[in-house]
Design an enzyme around this catalytic site. Structure first.
Site, short mmCIF file in Angstrom:
data_model
loop_
_atom_site.label_atom_id
_atom_site.label_comp_id
_atom_site.label_asym_id
_atom_site.label_seq_id
_atom_site.Cartn_x
_atom_site.Cartn_y
_atom_site.Cartn_z
N ALA A 65 3.75 13.46 2.51
CA ALA A 65 3.09 12.24 2.07
C ALA A 65 3.32 12.11 0.57
O ALA A 65 3.58 13.10 -0.12
CB ALA A 65 1.60 12.34 2.37
N GLY A 110 3.62 15.89 5.67
CA GLY A 110 3.75 14.71 6.52
C GLY A 110 5.12 14.60 7.16
O GLY A 110 5.27 13.99 8.23
N GLU A 113 4.97 16.75 10.14
CA GLU A 113 4.07 16.07 11.09
C GLU A 113 4.79 14.93 11.81
O GLU A 113 4.55 14.68 12.98
CB GLU A 113 2.83 15.57 10.35
CG GLU A 113 1.94 16.71 9.87
CD GLU A 113 0.86 16.25 8.91
OE1 GLU A 113 1.20 15.83 7.78
OE2 GLU A 113 -0.32 16.29 9.29
N GLU A 133 0.35 21.87 2.39
CA GLU A 133 -0.77 21.10 1.84
C GLU A 133 -1.77 21.93 1.05
O GLU A 133 -2.34 21.46 0.07
CB GLU A 133 -1.50 20.34 2.96
CG GLU A 133 -0.77 19.12 3.48
CD GLU A 133 0.21 19.42 4.60
OE1 GLU A 133 0.54 20.61 4.82
OE2 GLU A 133 0.67 18.45 5.23
N1 CAA Z 1 5.49 12.98 -2.94
C1 CAA Z 1 5.93 12.32 -4.01
N2 CAA Z 1 7.03 12.65 -4.70
C2 CAA Z 1 7.71 13.72 -4.26
C3 CAA Z 1 7.31 14.47 -3.15
C4 CAA Z 1 6.15 14.04 -2.46
N3 CAA Z 1 5.69 14.67 -1.35
N4 CAA Z 1 8.18 15.49 -2.96
C5 CAA Z 1 9.11 15.37 -3.94
N5 CAA Z 1 8.82 14.32 -4.73
C6 CAA Z 1 9.54 13.84 -5.90
C7 CAA Z 1 9.27 14.74 -7.10
O1 CAA Z 1 8.06 14.36 -7.75
C8 CAA Z 1 10.50 14.46 -7.94
O2 CAA Z 1 10.34 13.23 -8.59
P1 CAA Z 1 10.86 13.03 -10.13
O3 CAA Z 1 12.35 13.24 -10.04
O4 CAA Z 1 10.48 11.62 -10.42
O5 CAA Z 1 10.19 14.06 -10.96
C9 CAA Z 1 11.60 14.29 -6.89
O6 CAA Z 1 10.93 13.95 -5.67
C10 CAA Z 1 12.41 15.53 -6.68
O7 CAA Z 1 11.49 16.60 -6.45
P2 CAA Z 1 11.63 18.04 -7.17
O8 CAA Z 1 12.09 17.87 -8.58
O9 CAA Z 1 10.33 18.75 -6.98
O10 CAA Z 1 12.80 18.69 -6.30
P3 CAA Z 1 13.06 20.23 -5.96
O11 CAA Z 1 14.39 20.26 -5.31
O12 CAA Z 1 12.83 21.08 -7.17
O13 CAA Z 1 11.91 20.63 -4.89
C11 CAA Z 1 10.54 20.29 -2.93
C12 CAA Z 1 11.90 20.05 -3.62
C13 CAA Z 1 10.38 21.77 -2.63
C14 CAA Z 1 10.54 19.47 -1.64
C15 CAA Z 1 9.40 19.85 -3.88
O14 CAA Z 1 9.67 18.52 -4.33
C16 CAA Z 1 8.05 19.83 -3.24
O15 CAA Z 1 7.42 20.88 -3.12
N6 CAA Z 1 7.56 18.64 -2.83
C17 CAA Z 1 6.22 18.48 -2.30
C18 CAA Z 1 6.13 19.01 -0.89
C19 CAA Z 1 4.71 18.89 -0.39
O16 CAA Z 1 3.79 19.45 -0.95
N7 CAA Z 1 4.54 18.14 0.72
C20 CAA Z 1 3.24 17.91 1.30
C21 CAA Z 1 2.64 16.65 0.75
S1 CAA Z 1 0.96 16.47 1.23
C22 CAA Z 1 1.02 15.85 2.78
O17 CAA Z 1 2.06 15.62 3.37
C23 CAA Z 1 -0.35 15.59 3.35
C24 CAA Z 1 -0.39 14.99 4.69
O18 CAA Z 1 -0.16 15.66 5.70
C25 CAA Z 1 -0.86 13.63 4.87
#
Ligand code: CAA
Length: 256
Positions: A65, A110, A113, A133
């Site tokens: 998400a 998400g 999911e 999460e």
């Molecule tokens: N939401 C918004 N933006 C996201 C994102 C997310 N879930 N995942 C990645 N991005 C964005 C980053 O903010 C970044 O943006 P900028 O270039 O503007 O800074 C861009 O995508 C690239 O991301 P990274 O620089 O972090 O890339 P990376 O290769 O170093 O890492 C990754 C990749 C491991 C996927 C890392 O981005 C990450 O951990 N992302 C979040 C994953 C996460 O926590 N997902 C769960 C979300 S909560 C959820 O989903 C709740 C639910 O069930 C409803």
């Protein structure tokens, strides 16, 4: 508006949805759910579609998400965001035909999911799967706590949910979280092959397999068996079943 879903409906009745939001690793926001919802209505009403494949554009399936959007939410908006996602993923699960998630890269939160709402998951060796999460002080909000547990069992689901581990495709295969692992270049070809194989079976039979399995899992065993017997019986009045059995007895391919 930087969100786009490409939908190519192919002649053999296989639809592909490609999630494409490269700036945010295909993260799911409110706009995504609105677009996905209307696309699913369109796909559901298209009687020619037999199988749907969902994949991500580029190197990511879906990184979860949208954390930027969620960071401004209060509890009321958070609950609403969760219910919107749950409803759209329910719609995917309830599509009358099979769905395949072709997981090309990160499928986190998400994103995982979303794959859980599909019937079958195929992962590239580059896929990374997890429910991270708790790293954000959150829990899954799109039915991950429910579907993951039902799919792989309480112990393995809680392990992934507690540790937030991001696992490889091979580990996901071992946990039966995915059904197949392929080389990255072969992912879509493999998904298409499976979809094509399914699309050549009796159309009503395939839909009824899904109907009976999906409904039956929420029924007690006897009620599930009764449902199976009723659907099995109803098929004897269909041309598809008559043709399927005649073709076998006449040693030819069915014409349907
Ligand atoms: N939401 C918004 N933006 C996201 C994102 C997310 N879930 N995942 C990645 N991005 C964005 C980053 O903010 C970044 O943006 P900028 O270039 O503007 O800074 C861009 O995508 C690239 O991301 P990274 O620089 O972090 O890339 P990376 O290769 O170093 O890492 C990754 C990749 C491991 C996927 C890392 O981005 C990450 O951990 N992302 C979040 C994953 C996460 O926590 N997902 C769960 C979300 S909560 C959820 O989903 C709740 C639910 O069930 C409803």
């Amino acid at each position: 508006m930087d969100y786009k879903i490409l939908n190519q409906t192919q002649e053999n009745g296989i639809a592909i949805i490609t999630i494409n939001r490269p700036k945010a690793m295909n993260a799911l926001n409110t706009l995504f759910f609105a677009e996905m919802n209307s696309m699913l209505d369109e796909i559901d009403s298209n009687k020619n579609i037999r199988v749907l494949i969902i994949t991500g554009a580029g190197k990511t399936f879906v990184a979860g998400a949208d954390i930027a959007e969620m960071s401004n939410m209060n509890s009321e908006l958070g609950t609403r965001f969760s219910r919107i996602g749950q409803n759209v993923f329910d719609k995917i699960e309830k599509l009358p035909f099979p769905t395949i998630a072709a997981i090309n890269g990160y499928a986190l939160g998400g994103g995982l999911e979303l794959t859980l709402a599909c019937d079958i998951r195929i992962a590239s060796t580059k896929a990374v799967l997890g429910q991270p999460e708790v790293n954000l002080g959150l829990i899954p909000g799109y039915a991950g706590t429910q579907r993951l547990t039902r799919l792989i069992g309480v112990g393995d689901a809680l392990y992934l949910l507690y540790t937030a581990d991001m696992i490889s495709a091979d580990e996901a295969l071992r946990l039966k979280l995915v059904q197949k692992v392929t080389e990255p270049e072969a992912l879509m070809e493999t998904a298409m092959k499976i979809a094509t194989k399914i699309s050549r079976k009796g159309n009503n039979a395939i839909k009824q397999v899904k109907n009976v399995v999906r409904k039956g899992i929420n029924l007690d065993f006897d009620k599930g068996q009764l449902l199976e017997a009723q659907v099995f019986g109803s098929m004897f009045d269909t041309e598809e079943t008559k043709e399927g059995m005649s073709a076998f007895l006449e040693k030819r391919k069915p014409k349907w």
